[in-house]
Design a protein around this motif. Structure first.
Motif, PDB file in Angstrom:
ATOM      1  N   PHE A 110      -9.059 -45.051  18.244  1.00 54.54           N
ATOM      2  CA  PHE A 110      -8.227 -43.770  17.979  1.00 54.54           C
ATOM      3  C   PHE A 110      -8.409 -43.886  16.353  1.00 54.54           C
ATOM      4  O   PHE A 110      -8.127 -44.938  15.654  1.00 54.54           O
ATOM      5  CB  PHE A 110      -7.040 -43.745  18.142  1.00 54.54           C
ATOM      6  CG  PHE A 110      -5.888 -42.819  17.839  1.00 54.54           C
ATOM      7  CD1 PHE A 110      -5.901 -41.729  18.450  1.00 54.54           C
ATOM      8  CD2 PHE A 110      -5.341 -42.896  16.727  1.00 54.54           C
ATOM      9  CE1 PHE A 110      -5.177 -40.607  18.394  1.00 54.54           C
ATOM     10  CE2 PHE A 110      -4.628 -41.856  16.281  1.00 54.54           C
ATOM     11  CZ  PHE A 110      -4.497 -40.686  17.375  1.00 54.54           C
ATOM     12  N   TYR A 111      -9.085 -42.739  15.832  1.00 54.19           N
ATOM     13  CA  TYR A 111      -9.135 -42.707  14.209  1.00 54.19           C
ATOM     14  C   TYR A 111      -9.049 -41.213  13.937  1.00 54.19           C
ATOM     15  O   TYR A 111      -9.939 -40.389  14.383  1.00 54.19           O
ATOM     16  CB  TYR A 111     -10.354 -43.110  13.493  1.00 54.19           C
ATOM     17  CG  TYR A 111     -10.646 -42.866  12.259  1.00 54.19           C
ATOM     18  CD1 TYR A 111      -9.627 -43.583  11.334  1.00 54.19           C
ATOM     19  CD2 TYR A 111     -11.451 -41.821  11.816  1.00 54.19           C
ATOM     20  CE1 TYR A 111      -9.937 -43.398   9.862  1.00 54.19           C
ATOM     21  CE2 TYR A 111     -11.470 -41.526  10.369  1.00 54.19           C
ATOM     22  CZ  TYR A 111     -10.817 -42.364   9.530  1.00 54.19           C
ATOM     23  OH  TYR A 111     -11.048 -42.313   8.207  1.00 54.19           O
ATOM     24  N   GLN A 134      -3.503 -38.884  10.092  1.00 53.17           N
ATOM     25  CA  GLN A 134      -4.190 -39.944   9.572  1.00 53.17           C
ATOM     26  C   GLN A 134      -3.290 -41.028   9.575  1.00 53.17           C
ATOM     27  O   GLN A 134      -3.356 -42.211   9.682  1.00 53.17           O
ATOM     28  CB  GLN A 134      -4.932 -39.871   8.258  1.00 53.17           C
ATOM     29  CG  GLN A 134      -3.963 -39.669   7.092  1.00 53.17           C
ATOM     30  CD  GLN A 134      -4.837 -39.539   5.761  1.00 53.17           C
ATOM     31  OE1 GLN A 134      -5.325 -38.477   5.532  1.00 53.17           O
ATOM     32  NE2 GLN A 134      -5.117 -40.667   5.299  1.00 53.17           N
ATOM     33  N   ASN A 136      -1.135 -41.941  11.758  1.00 49.71           N
ATOM     34  CA  ASN A 136      -0.845 -42.562  12.899  1.00 49.71           C
ATOM     35  C   ASN A 136      -2.208 -43.533  13.221  1.00 49.71           C
ATOM     36  O   ASN A 136      -1.868 -44.336  14.128  1.00 49.71           O
ATOM     37  CB  ASN A 136      -0.766 -41.438  14.136  1.00 49.71           C
ATOM     38  CG  ASN A 136       0.458 -40.850  13.854  1.00 49.71           C
ATOM     39  OD1 ASN A 136       0.509 -39.666  13.514  1.00 49.71           O
ATOM     40  ND2 ASN A 136       1.678 -41.440  14.157  1.00 49.71           N
ATOM     41  N   ASN A 137      -3.213 -43.728  12.351  1.00 49.53           N
ATOM     42  CA  ASN A 137      -4.341 -44.749  12.721  1.00 49.53           C
ATOM     43  C   ASN A 137      -3.485 -46.274  12.303  1.00 49.53           C
ATOM     44  O   ASN A 137      -2.589 -46.533  11.612  1.00 49.53           O
ATOM     45  CB  ASN A 137      -5.144 -44.587  11.437  1.00 49.53           C
ATOM     46  CG  ASN A 137      -5.768 -43.139  11.803  1.00 49.53           C
ATOM     47  OD1 ASN A 137      -6.190 -42.594  12.870  1.00 49.53           O
ATOM     48  ND2 ASN A 137      -6.515 -42.779  10.575  1.00 49.53           N
ATOM     49  N   SER A 138      -4.164 -46.944  13.351  1.00 47.42           N
ATOM     50  CA  SER A 138      -3.583 -48.342  13.165  1.00 47.42           C
ATOM     51  C   SER A 138      -4.942 -49.402  13.234  1.00 47.42           C
ATOM     52  O   SER A 138      -5.949 -48.940  13.627  1.00 47.42           O
ATOM     53  CB  SER A 138      -2.703 -48.718  14.411  1.00 47.42           C
ATOM     54  OG  SER A 138      -3.483 -48.719  15.621  1.00 47.42           O
ATOM     55  N   GLN A 141      -6.780 -49.657  16.487  1.00 43.99           N
ATOM     56  CA  GLN A 141      -7.195 -48.201  17.074  1.00 43.99           C
ATOM     57  C   GLN A 141      -6.723 -47.899  18.186  1.00 43.99           C
ATOM     58  O   GLN A 141      -7.469 -47.221  19.270  1.00 43.99           O
ATOM     59  CB  GLN A 141      -8.708 -48.456  16.888  1.00 43.99           C
ATOM     60  CG  GLN A 141      -9.331 -48.642  15.526  1.00 43.99           C
ATOM     61  CD  GLN A 141     -10.692 -48.285  15.585  1.00 43.99           C
ATOM     62  OE1 GLN A 141     -11.627 -49.030  16.196  1.00 43.99           O
ATOM     63  NE2 GLN A 141     -11.334 -47.421  14.738  1.00 43.99           N
ATOM     64  N   PHE A 169     -11.569 -40.451  19.351  1.00 48.98           N
ATOM     65  CA  PHE A 169     -10.600 -41.288  20.148  1.00 48.98           C
ATOM     66  C   PHE A 169     -11.182 -41.202  21.573  1.00 48.98           C
ATOM     67  O   PHE A 169     -11.888 -40.360  21.771  1.00 48.98           O
ATOM     68  CB  PHE A 169      -9.104 -40.502  20.130  1.00 48.98           C
ATOM     69  CG  PHE A 169      -9.026 -39.091  20.262  1.00 48.98           C
ATOM     70  CD1 PHE A 169      -9.089 -38.633  21.622  1.00 48.98           C
ATOM     71  CD2 PHE A 169      -8.685 -38.147  19.276  1.00 48.98           C
ATOM     72  CE1 PHE A 169      -8.974 -37.135  21.785  1.00 48.98           C
ATOM     73  CE2 PHE A 169      -8.750 -36.753  19.324  1.00 48.98           C
ATOM     74  CZ  PHE A 169      -8.687 -36.330  20.680  1.00 48.98           C
TER      75      PHE A 169
END
Length: 642
Positions: A110-111, A134, A136-138, A141, A169
């Motif tokens: 997820f990006y 952005q 919410n990016n971790s 991912q 994603f």
């Protein structure tokens, strides 16, 4: 002597919607302009879960309300891309599962790049989750969007031309919710009915932490959080406690209950820790409160005999959460009384008391999941004020009269009227040495300095990093200050400009990277007149072309990266009061003054201008200034202080 205890072990999994950080807005496909130009149909993935009946029976045995379905869906293999006239694009996909009462979606790889937005919504548009951005990016991912009621959910991803192809994603799992009691929406400000929010989730006899019973606990309650656990088998709740250490350095250690994950397959980097999830008023809130979250953790230690679980969150708790690191007492002295602060069934924060002295339970306990804990490892507490406990309360800390943690909730006997409430708490005294190894005791992580302290006081969230401020000014092209501009840091509004267009953002961590963005979307009619229509028409006819990039941006009424008769029509509608907003545009746009405008070809509108600035906080920072452009105003007549 052995006694059988009916426990509320975490096998009672309650499902919910996931409220991650997000910004306000609606999906682009909802607008009339989009619907007039583009088709409303797009691909649907119909999830045909094999052996649905058997999976449902298995889930019911675990007391789960969902069936996880493995999927393999991505931006490149499924869904439909729609190219927009301005170079941006939109991707949509509908996911459907027959007879589902709700749909939840889990992502990996997820990006989201800068400027992109992700929404998930229902077909009738009554439920909207997002926009996710952005922020919410971790690192892991992974991501999770909450439950959409009904048999289908639509995913919509917007990607600006400047980051085309950068977003990614993969949907690796969709949860088919089959329980009829669908949880509340994940929108923190959505009005909810009495059947779906808060007080109906837990027993009505539970006391809110903000009620009179909670007076005197306003500090330690800030160290209690709700834990949303993501497992291969489902999603559910427990309660956690932010713990101080002898180093007092703000290391984010969470104490909870071992049985919260024992027997399941946890996905720890998707576990979420919700702080400050509580009502504002005692038993009177009509709107679900918001909360602040940290996503992801690692398992540090556990011990079945005293049922403790120690986790470390992947990120420090932000200072803005106002979290408190609770103190603890590992001594043998029995507390004179006891208090439990918890999140029953994932509900808002509650508390309950035992005004008498807890006792050490001298018998072994046979739990209904087949576990037997030894004698003397638990406190027995008879709750007599404030309510009881339920599934989701597991892991809630037992506080002594000095408001230090002395144990965590394992289980016990209760009813939904709070008439019977006998609780058993694993003792911190025995968890300290636990099973004798760093992986089975608390000592190594709560006493990293080796002080051998018996008790430690709680502390406010320590300032781990030095802080600094950032400032700037927003002026119109003729150098007039623009007031009332929202200043967003990483997508969140933190301040506004004053009458001179100045802003100041304080207490930013030195060395941290942020994105700053101004925003103002009020009174589109301000500064617009027939004179503006005449000047834009002259430009279109090449009689008197604009020579400033700011005039070009102002004349692009519908944000199509071009100036045409359509812009004149849309502007005229606003001037005449027939429309109250510009289609596809805000009333103000902002360009960093550092953006070099020399050499840009204005006639073709062949340029993309930035509207944000990425910066790293230093001990001393240069001002970050912007030029404010009022859409529709090409003769500089706007009242910038309005």
């Amino acid at each position: 002597m052995s006694r059988s205890i009916f426990t509320f072990l975490f096998c009672v999994i309650s499902f919910l919607s996931i409220a991650q950080k997000k910004i306000e807005g609606v999906p682009l496909s909802f607008t009339k302009e989009f619907q007039a130009k583009f088709a409303s149909d797009f691909p649907t993935v119909d999830l045909k879960s094999p052996n649905l009946k058997k999976k449902k029976e298995a889930a019911q045995n675990l007391r789960s309300v969902s069936i996880p379905i493995k999927t393999d869906l991505s931006l490149s293999t499924h869904g439909q891309w729609t190219d927009l006239p301005n170079g941006h694009r939109l991707w949509r996909l509908k996911i459907e599962s027959e007879d589902a009462k709700g749909i939840a979606i889990l992502y990996d790889n997820f990006y989201l790049p800068k400027g992109s937005k992700l929404f998930v919504y229902s077909e009738d548009h009554k439920q909207i989750l997002g926009a996710y951005t952005q922020q919410n990016n971790s690192k892991g991912q992974r991501f999770l969007t909450g439950i959409i009621n009904g048999r289908s959910a639509i995913i919509e991803y917007y990607e600006p031309a400047s980051v085309k192809g950068e977003g990614n994603f993969h949907i690796f799992r969709v949860d088919h919710i089959y329980d009829k009691k669908i949880p509340h929406s994940d929108h923190p400000f959505q009005q909810t009915s009495s059947s779906n929010f808060g007080f109906a989730s837990s027993a009505k006899c539970q006391s809110d932490i903000v009620c009179s019973e909670g007076l005197g606990f306003d500090v330690i309650k800030r160290g209690v959080c709700r834990i949303m656990m993501v497992l291969e088998e489902g999603i559910g709740w427990c309660t956690g406690n932010l713990m101080n250490t002898t180093a007092q350095d703000g290391r984010p250690m969470i104490l909870s209950a071992y049985h919260c994950y024992s027997g399941y397959t946890p996905i720890f980097d998707m576990w979420r820790f919700d702080f400050n999830y509580e009502t504002k008023f005692c038993g009177q809130d009509r709107f679900e409160p918001s909360f602040q979250s940290v996503l992801g953790c690692e398992l540090r230690s556990f011990w079945e005999q005293s049922d403790f679980l120690l986790l470390e969150m992947n990120e420090p708790v932000p200072e803005t959460y106002n979290a408190y690191y609770n103190g603890w007492d590992r001594g043998e002295t029995l507390p004179a009384n006891a208090t439990l602060i918890h999140h029953p069934r994932g509900d808002v924060k509650k508390l309950t008391f035992d005004t008498d002295q807890p006792i050490i339970f001298t018998a072994g306990i046979n739990w209904n999941n087949g576990v037997k804990t030894p004698a003397n490892h638990h406190f027995r507490v008879t709750m007599d004020e404030g309510g009881a406990f339920q599934s989701g309360s597991s892991g809630g800390a037992l506080f002594n009269g000095n408001k230090r943690v002395v144990g965590q909730l394992h289980g016990g006997l209760f009813d939904t009227l709070c008439r019977v409430s006998t609780a058993y708490f694993g003792r911190l005294h025995l968890s300290w040495e636990g099973g004798g190894t760093p992986e089975s005791r608390l000592k190594d992580l709560l006493d990293p300095l080796g002080t051998d302290d018996v008790r430690v006081n709680g502390i406010e969230n320590p300032s781990i990093d030095d802080v600094a401020s950032i400032q700037g000014q927003i002026l119109t092209p003729d150098s007039t200050g623009v007031s009332g501009v929202d200043i967003l840091i990483d997508g969140e509004v933190v301040t506004q400009t004053d009458l001179a267009g100045n802003y100041l953002v304080e207490e930013l961590r030195v060395g941290a990277d942020f994105e700053i963005q101004p925003s103002k979307n009020t009174n589109p009619k301000n500064g617009t007149s027939v004179q503006d229509l005449i000047l834009i028409q002259k430009h279109n006819l090449n009689r008197e072309s604009f020579t400033s990039i700011y005039d070009i941006i102002a004349a692009d009424i519908n944000n199509s990266q071009g100036i045409s008769i359509r812009d004149l029509i849309d502007l005229n509608k606003v001037i005449l009061g027939r429309e109250t907003a510009f289609p596809g545009n805000t009333s103000w746009r902002f360009v960093p003054t550092s953006f070099r405008t020399q050499g840009i070809e204005l006639a073709t509108f062949d340029f993309i201008f930035p509207e944000t600035v990425d910066f790293r906080v230093e001990a001393s920072n240069e001002p970050i200034n912007f030029t404010g452009i009022k859409i529709g105003d090409v003769n500089d007549s706007v009242n910038a202080s309005e």
